[in-house]
Design a protein around this motif. Structure first.
Motif, mmCIF file in Angstrom:
data_model
loop_
_atom_site.group_PDB
_atom_site.id
_atom_site.type_symbol
_atom_site.label_atom_id
_atom_site.label_comp_id
_atom_site.label_asym_id
_atom_site.label_seq_id
_atom_site.Cartn_x
_atom_site.Cartn_y
_atom_site.Cartn_z
ATOM 1 N N ARG A 169 30.922 7.335 60.342
ATOM 2 C CA ARG A 169 31.663 6.541 59.367
ATOM 3 C C ARG A 169 31.397 6.991 57.934
ATOM 4 O O ARG A 169 32.306 7.014 57.109
ATOM 5 N N TYR A 170 30.151 7.335 57.605
ATOM 6 C CA TYR A 170 29.799 7.651 56.225
ATOM 7 C C TYR A 170 29.524 9.136 55.989
ATOM 8 O O TYR A 170 30.040 9.719 55.039
ATOM 9 N N ALA A 171 28.696 9.730 56.832
ATOM 10 C CA ALA A 171 28.326 11.135 56.611
ATOM 11 C C ALA A 171 29.467 12.098 56.921
ATOM 12 O O ALA A 171 29.727 13.030 56.159
ATOM 13 N N ALA A 172 30.158 11.878 58.023
ATOM 14 C CA ALA A 172 31.197 12.821 58.453
ATOM 15 C C ALA A 172 32.309 13.011 57.426
ATOM 16 O O ALA A 172 32.693 14.157 57.158
ATOM 17 N N PRO A 173 32.837 11.959 56.801
ATOM 18 C CA PRO A 173 33.900 12.189 55.808
ATOM 19 C C PRO A 173 33.433 13.009 54.602
ATOM 20 O O PRO A 173 34.179 13.853 54.088
ATOM 21 N N VAL A 174 32.213 12.767 54.161
ATOM 22 C CA VAL A 174 31.678 13.540 53.030
ATOM 23 C C VAL A 174 31.526 15.002 53.430
ATOM 24 O O VAL A 174 31.940 15.907 52.694
ATOM 25 N N LEU A 175 30.967 15.235 54.601
ATOM 26 C CA LEU A 175 30.778 16.612 55.062
ATOM 27 C C LEU A 175 32.116 17.292 55.327
ATOM 28 O O LEU A 175 32.276 18.495 55.050
ATOM 29 N N ARG A 176 33.094 16.555 55.825
ATOM 30 C CA ARG A 176 34.433 17.108 56.064
ATOM 31 C C ARG A 176 35.035 17.602 54.750
ATOM 32 O O ARG A 176 35.593 18.693 54.682
ATOM 33 N N LYS A 177 34.907 16.801 53.684
ATOM 34 C CA LYS A 177 35.422 17.192 52.364
ATOM 35 C C LYS A 177 34.778 18.486 51.875
ATOM 36 O O LYS A 177 35.413 19.305 51.224
ATOM 37 N N LEU A 178 33.508 18.652 52.171
ATOM 38 C CA LEU A 178 32.764 19.838 51.748
ATOM 39 C C LEU A 178 32.973 21.030 52.677
ATOM 40 O O LEU A 178 32.541 22.136 52.364
#
Length: 159
Positions: free
Chosen positions: A13-22
């Motif tokens: 929920r939290y880590a994956a979207p940030v890492l996806r953006k990067l």
């Protein structure tokens, strides 16, 4: 490489979207019994796989493996890999020791289950070498840790 242990819902929920953006995939060391209960859903695991994440094994129930008899040890270590492979169609070639607890019998069970490597919570950098691939060190990051504390942990591991 970023690794996440257990399979908590917040990891997707939290880590994956940030890492996806990067554009950064990561590794999820998945405790099978967390799926759909108090942890991540199977659909979210599939989403992580689609995002390029590696899914590896962290046992069925997250026990202290050093306290199990041979049959239960084999079930936790080999069984978790079999479930991940069957359910998600990924190889699950690496293992992560729950709470970092391992001994020679546990390492042998991991080898016997066909894993290629295993991670610990021993502080430091994972280094190349076949003799060390079943006791790879990591730098642990806790949820309440500041960026400065993380940088200090990284610097300390280099010393």
């Amino acid at each position: 490489m970023l690794t996440f242990d257990d399979g908590y819902a917040g990891q997707s929920r939290y880590a994956a979207p940030v890492l996806r953006k990067l554009g950064w995939p990561a590794v999820l060391n998945l405790t099978v019994n967390h799926i759909g209960r108090d942890g991540i859903s199977a659909a979210r695991v599939r989403g992580l796989i689609a995002d390029g994440w590696e899914i590896d094994s962290h046992t069925l129930t997250h026990p202290d493996l050093t306290r199990l008899g041979p049959d239960e040890l084999r079930r936790e270590v080999a069984g978790s890999r079999a479930v991940i492979r069957r359910r998600f169609g990924v190889p699950a070639n690496a293992f992560c020791y729950p709470a970092g607890r391992y001994d020679p019998a546990v390492v042998q069970a991991v080898r016997a289950a066909g894993y290629r490597a295993a991670t610990t919570v021993d502080p430091g950098y994972a280094v190349p070498g076949r003799d060390q691939r079943f006791v790879l060190a990591r730098i642990r990051v806790n949820g309440d840790e500041t960026a400065a504390a993380l940088l200090e942990s990284i610097a300390a591991a280099r010393r």
